[in-house]
Scaffold this active site. Structure first.
Site, PDB file in Angstrom:
ATOM      1  N   HIS A   1       0.838  -1.205   0.000  1.00  0.00           N
ATOM      2  CA  HIS A   1       0.000   0.000   0.000  1.00  0.00           C
ATOM      3  C   HIS A   1       0.875   1.258   0.000  1.00  0.00           C
ATOM      4  O   HIS A   1       0.624   2.208  -0.750  1.00  0.00           O
ATOM      5  CB  HIS A   1      -0.908  -0.028   1.233  1.00  0.00           C
ATOM      6  CG  HIS A   1      -1.717   1.211   1.434  1.00  0.00           C
ATOM      7  ND1 HIS A   1      -3.016   1.340   0.991  1.00  0.00           N
ATOM      8  CD2 HIS A   1      -1.416   2.390   2.040  1.00  0.00           C
ATOM      9  CE1 HIS A   1      -3.478   2.535   1.316  1.00  0.00           C
ATOM     10  NE2 HIS A   1      -2.526   3.189   1.949  1.00  0.00           N
ATOM     11  N   GLU A   2       1.919   1.263   0.837  1.00  0.00           N
ATOM     12  CA  GLU A   2       2.795   2.433   0.921  1.00  0.00           C
ATOM     13  C   GLU A   2       3.610   2.605  -0.355  1.00  0.00           C
ATOM     14  O   GLU A   2       3.819   3.732  -0.819  1.00  0.00           O
ATOM     15  CB  GLU A   2       3.724   2.303   2.135  1.00  0.00           C
ATOM     16  CG  GLU A   2       3.011   2.205   3.471  1.00  0.00           C
ATOM     17  CD  GLU A   2       2.060   3.358   3.738  1.00  0.00           C
ATOM     18  OE1 GLU A   2       2.282   4.466   3.204  1.00  0.00           O
ATOM     19  OE2 GLU A   2       1.076   3.144   4.471  1.00  0.00           O
TER      20      GLU A   2
ATOM     21  N   GLU B   1      -6.329   7.010  -0.841  1.00  0.00           N
ATOM     22  CA  GLU B   1      -6.184   5.791  -0.055  1.00  0.00           C
ATOM     23  C   GLU B   1      -6.843   4.612  -0.761  1.00  0.00           C
ATOM     24  O   GLU B   1      -6.307   3.497  -0.771  1.00  0.00           O
ATOM     25  CB  GLU B   1      -6.777   5.974   1.343  1.00  0.00           C
ATOM     26  CG  GLU B   1      -5.969   6.866   2.255  1.00  0.00           C
ATOM     27  CD  GLU B   1      -4.539   6.397   2.407  1.00  0.00           C
ATOM     28  OE1 GLU B   1      -4.323   5.185   2.623  1.00  0.00           O
ATOM     29  OE2 GLU B   1      -3.626   7.240   2.291  1.00  0.00           O
TER      30      GLU B   1
ATOM     31  N   HIS C   1       1.605   4.353  -2.901  1.00  0.00           N
ATOM     32  CA  HIS C   1       1.600   5.808  -2.720  1.00  0.00           C
ATOM     33  C   HIS C   1       2.801   6.437  -3.421  1.00  0.00           C
ATOM     34  O   HIS C   1       2.676   7.463  -4.097  1.00  0.00           O
ATOM     35  CB  HIS C   1       1.639   6.162  -1.226  1.00  0.00           C
ATOM     36  CG  HIS C   1       0.316   6.146  -0.541  1.00  0.00           C
ATOM     37  ND1 HIS C   1      -0.757   6.903  -0.965  1.00  0.00           N
ATOM     38  CD2 HIS C   1      -0.120   5.472   0.557  1.00  0.00           C
ATOM     39  CE1 HIS C   1      -1.794   6.694  -0.163  1.00  0.00           C
ATOM     40  NE2 HIS C   1      -1.431   5.830   0.758  1.00  0.00           N
TER      41      HIS C   1
END
Length: 305
Positions: free
Chosen positions: A157-158, A232, A161
């Site tokens: 997930h990071e 997100e 980003h």
């Protein structure tokens, strides 16, 4: 997991406020166009000059915040940066390998810095001014409480980003918001200063600019938070593409189990580590300022892909 947004917003507000304070002091003593007043009809404001000034301050503040984001995060969270070529503990080595493997899968040409910070909270964040100079950090609490699959989902997930360039996009949006904040706060400050005696106008205007700039910055964060919630969802999708949907969904469910435990554990409401996990309980107006959507909604959207 909103620390990168919190750091960015706080740094942005502090940088902008500092710039305006310094500029106001300089113009107060030198009278170099600080009031942006023309003496004409209506409010007598030189809107063109004020808009140029607002654009400069707004985007300077935003880009300075971006440039400082990685450094600020390291200092505030006391992040231990892991040297991939150095001597690392097995757990540290595993984190570095996960970050690098997922970064390569995302097509990143430069590997992010990898760090761990000591905290009982279950957390992770990514920040940095560019894809080339990014940082992915995880808490010791996350590594101790989540299993390997969940940790991989969080890191994916990071990395998403970073791959999406979210910090740069956030910076551009924040620059636009800052521009309106500076512009409107000056106009309101000029109006307010004209309600007092002439000998008090300079002091009142100076104070009003600071007060209204902070107030409008807080209101502007509603727009930034709305964009943050949207990204997100996008990072969840990106994390699913990198690590697999099952691992990403498992990571979200694992986080939710800790959040639920925090809500139910009434006997430990004074525990700071538990308080940090209560990110899913915002309601009413508080939701407008939330940088992350409800976990149930994130899980549902991911499973609908």
């Amino acid at each position: 997991m909103g620390k990168r947004i919190l750091f960015f917003l706080l740094t942005n507000i502090l940088v902008m406020t500092t710039i305006v304070i310094v500029w106001s002091i300089i113009t107060t003593f030198t009278d170099i166009g600080g009031s942006f007043e023309t003496g004409g009809s209506g409010l007598g404001i030189d809107y063109g000059s004020l808009m140029v000034f607002s654009l400069l301050v707004g985007f300077i503040g935003s880009f300075m915040s971006l440039a400082m984001s990685r450094w600020v995060a390291k200092k505030m969270m006391k992040v231990k940066v892991l040297d991939p070529d150095g001597s690392l503990a097995p757990q540290e080595r595993a984190v570095v390998e996960k970050v690098h493997r997922l970064a390569r899968a995302a097509g990143l040409a430069h590997m992010p810095e990898v760090g761990i910070y000591r905290s009982a909270e279950v957390n992770a964040f990514a920040t940095g001014p560019t894809k080339k100079r990014s940082l992915v950090a995880v808490s010791s609490g996350l590594l101790q409480t989540m299993d390997d699959a969940a940790v991989e989902g969080v890191i994916a997930h990071e990395i998403a980003h970073v791959s999406n360039g979210d910090m740069v996009t956030m910076t551009l949006l924040q620059g636009v918001v800052n521009t309106f904040v500076v512009f409107l706060s000056r106009i309101v400050a000029i109006v307010v200063s004209r309600l007092v005696r002439s000998e008090m106008q300079t002091v009142v205007r100076f104070a009003a600019i600071i007060v209204f700039q902070i107030l409008f910055s807080i209101l502007g964060s509603i727009v930034v938070s709305a964009f943050s919630r949207w990204r997100e969802y996008r990072a969840d999708r990106g994390g699913a593409d990198l690590a697999g949907r099952d691992k990403m969904a498992h990571a979200l469910r694992s986080l939710k189990s800790y959040v639920d435990r925090a809500h139910l554990d009434n006997d430990r409401t004074d525990d700071a580590a538990i308080q940090t996990m209560k990110i899913n309980g915002k309601s009413g107006m508080a939701k407008l300022f939330s940088s992350h959507p409800d976990l149930d909604e994130r899980i549902a959207r991911l499973e609908q892909r």
